[in-house]
Design a protein around this motif. Structure first.
Motif, PDB file in Angstrom:
ATOM      1  N   ALA A   1      96.739   6.859   5.364  1.00  0.00           N
ATOM      2  CA  ALA A   1      95.931   6.218   6.387  1.00  0.00           C
ATOM      3  C   ALA A   1      96.486   4.859   6.753  1.00  0.00           C
ATOM      4  N   PRO A   2      96.386   4.461   8.028  1.00  0.00           N
ATOM      5  CA  PRO A   2      96.784   3.118   8.400  1.00  0.00           C
ATOM      6  C   PRO A   2      95.933   2.103   7.660  1.00  0.00           C
ATOM      7  N   ARG A   3      96.544   1.022   7.233  1.00  0.00           N
ATOM      8  CA  ARG A   3      95.765   0.006   6.555  1.00  0.00           C
ATOM      9  C   ARG A   3      94.785  -0.628   7.517  1.00  0.00           C
ATOM     10  N   LEU A   4      93.592  -0.904   7.045  1.00  0.00           N
ATOM     11  CA  LEU A   4      92.588  -1.485   7.907  1.00  0.00           C
ATOM     12  C   LEU A   4      92.761  -2.997   7.980  1.00  0.00           C
TER      13      LEU A   4
ATOM     14  N   ARG B   1      93.716  11.639  10.141  1.00  0.00           N
ATOM     15  CA  ARG B   1      92.675  11.616   9.113  1.00  0.00           C
ATOM     16  C   ARG B   1      92.286  13.046   8.743  1.00  0.00           C
ATOM     17  N   PRO B   2      93.220  13.884   8.338  1.00  0.00           N
ATOM     18  CA  PRO B   2      92.892  15.293   8.070  1.00  0.00           C
ATOM     19  C   PRO B   2      91.833  15.478   6.985  1.00  0.00           C
TER      20      PRO B   2
ATOM     21  N   LEU C   1      88.184   5.469  15.933  1.00  0.00           N
ATOM     22  CA  LEU C   1      87.713   6.437  14.952  1.00  0.00           C
ATOM     23  C   LEU C   1      88.696   6.551  13.789  1.00  0.00           C
ATOM     24  N   ILE C   2      89.988   6.463  14.088  1.00  0.00           N
ATOM     25  CA  ILE C   2      91.010   6.545  13.057  1.00  0.00           C
ATOM     26  C   ILE C   2      90.999   5.304  12.166  1.00  0.00           C
TER      27      ILE C   2
END
Length: 362
Positions: A19-22, A60-61, A212-213
């Motif tokens: 996941a991309p870092r937030l 985001r599977p 959303l991602i």
């Protein structure tokens, strides 16, 4: 040949796994949407129409449980088919309306489906311009049942007008020759590539799917025109001088419908570098009768417009969606782009982004 940007196929897991870092900026609040998701495709006619659902599934599977389609839907995801009742029994938390359409409206014949999802126990998240609570009696039904309605496109705060003041930190913006050419995927891949190279980088979402991602960001096409630049300034504020904000692009400076959004984002993001995103098989812009600009025209215009807020703006590379081409033709297309423009050119999903990252860090 699968299209990694907007079809049933998924991108290479070596590129998009994880996941991309937030972002950790105090200026942003993370959204809380119950997972996993039942992705609603309605009766979407083609792959571009479900690019929101496809984007969430690609990046985001683990959050995606199943899909739900109406009779007559022309496309599908590689997910099990479930009704909202079955999905709720399997632990689903939210029905995500995964379709985008012209004007961001909610078709009348979908409303019963959304009401059914609420009755089954699901929350709803959608990226339409219309607010879910204002559609028919959905707001009343959600309130009665204790369900949550999340409007991904509607800003949850107000913004100031843009000021154009230079601020520390580095920013790269993806710029398109047209809509739906892979700007979001390129930005996500660049964020991941920069981090893999040891750089401090964050993906900054500017559309409903990106929000959303990343569970953060702002859909700039729903911000009043006078405040788009200010919203972009809020989204990627002053940062450490070595920090990179990778800003998701929107629309195209050449698109008659959406150039205003693109320009406001360009001025507010104040990018030091930009990456041109392109789909080589198109001759007309999506949804309108206008010729597709050349990559050279996009570079020239972006430089001219971008210098208003960053005199040092410069191109860093070209990302081309080659999914419709054979591998040999894809490599020839990328090589020709590099020769023509003197910039690294790649398909970020098919071949990775190392060359563009190297240019950014050079």
């Amino acid at each position: 040949m699968r299209d990694p940007y907007c079809t049933e196929g998924r991108p290479d897991p070596q590129i998009v796994s994880g996941a991309p870092r937030l972002p950790e900026s105090a200026t942003e609040r993370a959204m809380t949407i119950r997972k996993p998701y039942l992705l609603y495709l309605g009766d979407a006619p083609d792959n571009l129409a479900i690019k929101m659902a496809q984007g969430v599934l690609d990046w985001r599977p683990d959050w995606c449980l199943a899909q739900w389609r109406r009779a007559g839907a022309g496309v599908a995801l590689k997910l099990p088919e479930m009704t909202p009742e079955a999905a709720a029994d399997q632990g689903a938390g939210t029905l995500v309306v995964g379709v985008v359409n012209a004007g961001g409206v909610l078709p009348e014949d979908w409303i019963d489906d959304l009401r059914r999802a609420l009755e089954a126990g699901l929350d709803i998240a959608a990226g339409m311009h219309v607010r879910l609570r204002d559609v028919s009696d959905l707001g009343e039904v959600a309130a009665r049942l204790g369900r949550t309605l999340t409007d991904l496109r509607v800003p949850d705060r107000s913004f100031s007008t843009g000021k154009g003041t230079r601020r520390p930190g580095k920013r790269v913006l993806t710029i398109g020759t047209d809509c739906s050419v892979g700007k979001k995927y390129a930005a996500l891949a660049l964020e991941r590539g920069l981090r893999a190279a040891g750089a401090d980088a964050d993906f900054r979402a500017t559309g409903q799917t990106g929000r959303l991602i990343a569970e953060r960001g702002v859909a700039v096409d729903a911000v009043p025109a006078d405040f788009i630049a200010g919203a972009a300034e809020w989204l990627c504020p002053a940062a450490d001088p070595d920090h990179w904000d990778v800003v998701e692009g929107q629309g195209s400076l050449f698109h008659p419908s959406f150039a205003g959004v693109t320009l406001g984002l360009l001025h507010g993001a104040q990018p030091d570098r930009f990456v041109v995103c392109h789909e080589p098989t198109r001759t007309r812009m999506r949804g309108v009768d206008a010729a597709l600009p050349t990559i050279a025209q996009v570079i020239e215009t972006t430089l001219a417009m971008g210098r208003l807020t960053n005199a040092d703006i410069a191109p860093a590379g070209i990302c081309i969606n080659t999914a419709a081409l054979s591998e040999a033709d894809a490599r020839d297309t990328l090589r020709a782009a590099e020769d023509s423009h003197g910039l690294p050119a790649t398909d970020p999903i098919r071949f990775g982004v190392e060359s563009v990252v190297a240019e950014l860090l050079r």
